[in-house]
Design an enzyme around this catalytic site. Sequence first.
Site, PDB file in Angstrom:
ATOM      1  N   LYS A 213       0.820  -1.216   0.000  1.00 21.42           N
ATOM      2  CA  LYS A 213       0.000   0.000   0.000  1.00 21.42           C
ATOM      3  C   LYS A 213       0.852   1.263   0.000  1.00 21.42           C
ATOM      4  O   LYS A 213       2.054   1.231   0.245  1.00 21.42           O
ATOM      5  CB  LYS A 213      -0.959  -0.017   1.201  1.00 21.42           C
ATOM      6  CG  LYS A 213      -2.156  -0.947   0.938  1.00 21.42           C
ATOM      7  CD  LYS A 213      -3.187  -0.922   2.044  1.00 21.42           C
ATOM      8  CE  LYS A 213      -4.328  -1.888   1.681  1.00 21.42           C
ATOM      9  NZ  LYS A 213      -5.294  -2.029   2.785  1.00 21.42           N
ATOM     10  N   ARG A 247      -3.191  -9.955   5.303  1.00 22.67           N
ATOM     11  CA  ARG A 247      -3.645 -10.035   3.914  1.00 22.67           C
ATOM     12  C   ARG A 247      -2.510  -9.520   3.032  1.00 22.67           C
ATOM     13  O   ARG A 247      -2.164  -8.330   3.104  1.00 22.67           O
ATOM     14  CB  ARG A 247      -4.911  -9.188   3.751  1.00 22.67           C
ATOM     15  CG  ARG A 247      -5.526  -9.220   2.361  1.00 22.67           C
ATOM     16  CD  ARG A 247      -6.808  -8.381   2.343  1.00 22.67           C
ATOM     17  NE  ARG A 247      -7.401  -8.326   1.021  1.00 22.67           N
ATOM     18  CZ  ARG A 247      -6.996  -7.538   0.037  1.00 22.67           C
ATOM     19  NH1 ARG A 247      -5.990  -6.710   0.241  1.00 22.67           N
ATOM     20  NH2 ARG A 247      -7.582  -7.560  -1.142  1.00 22.67           N
TER      21      ARG A 247
END
Length: 268
Positions: A213, A247
Amino acid sequence: MREPTTNPRVMGIVNVTPDSFSDGGRFLDVGSAIAQGLRLHEEGADLVDVGGESTRPGAAAVDVAEELRRVIPVVEALVSEGVEVSVDTMKPEVMRAAIGAGAAMINDVNAFRAAGAIEAIASSKVDACVMHMKGTPETMQADPRYDDVVAEVSAYLVERARALEAAGVAPERIVIDPGFGFGKTLEHNVALFRALPAICSMGYPVLVGLSRKKSIGDITGRKVDERVAGSVAAALLAVQNGANLVRVHDVRETVDAIKVWRALGGDR
Ligand code: 7PJ
């Protein structure tokens, strides 16, 4: 080797979307998404999260028929190969079809706020991940503000978990997730990450998703395909701070890191 005192699980990411930011459209079609899911399973993923609608900042919505077309064949194929599958969706129709196809978890970045979403999951036995998001994917990164990000996100997660429980979802089926990057600046993400021990003591298993991210890019200065080491570090630290599920895109590297952490006593 001694028994682990904690057992963090690794969720591998499979996007069946033409505009997914980190896979750059490499897994457009169903066949390559299935191959990707099988590969992540072989690399040691405990479950594989299949998503047909990109939720990256600014992404456009996908209609139900298109999302079903992308996701359901992938779920069916992976389940038939013995892979535990989670489905990343906000839509009750997709939830119901995914449950029918054998999914073990519904992962909803919208925390089952859509009309009919709670009902779609309540009548099943599958797990439910409720994630915090401020705003919608199209607008969430436009100047997000909080008075107290940790307090607000924690209160929201408890409220959504209670809403599921009120509809008959057993608490053991519920996973909570602070939703890194979903309506949050780097500072918000850091504050939430530092609060993980408290969030992990709220009574539900916690999922953490920071893989590749923007925050990892902000910290390291790396482009999206150069964020593996930063992402593994974040996943490992999340596990060390009590996360039950991470995740990740880079399953093999994350599984290795957790093995070494555990063997060297990180889980004490
Ligand atoms: C997350 C997610 C996350 C949960 C995405 C991306 C954006 N589901 N789906 N948690 N992120 N539960 O992978 O960068 O952080 S999509």
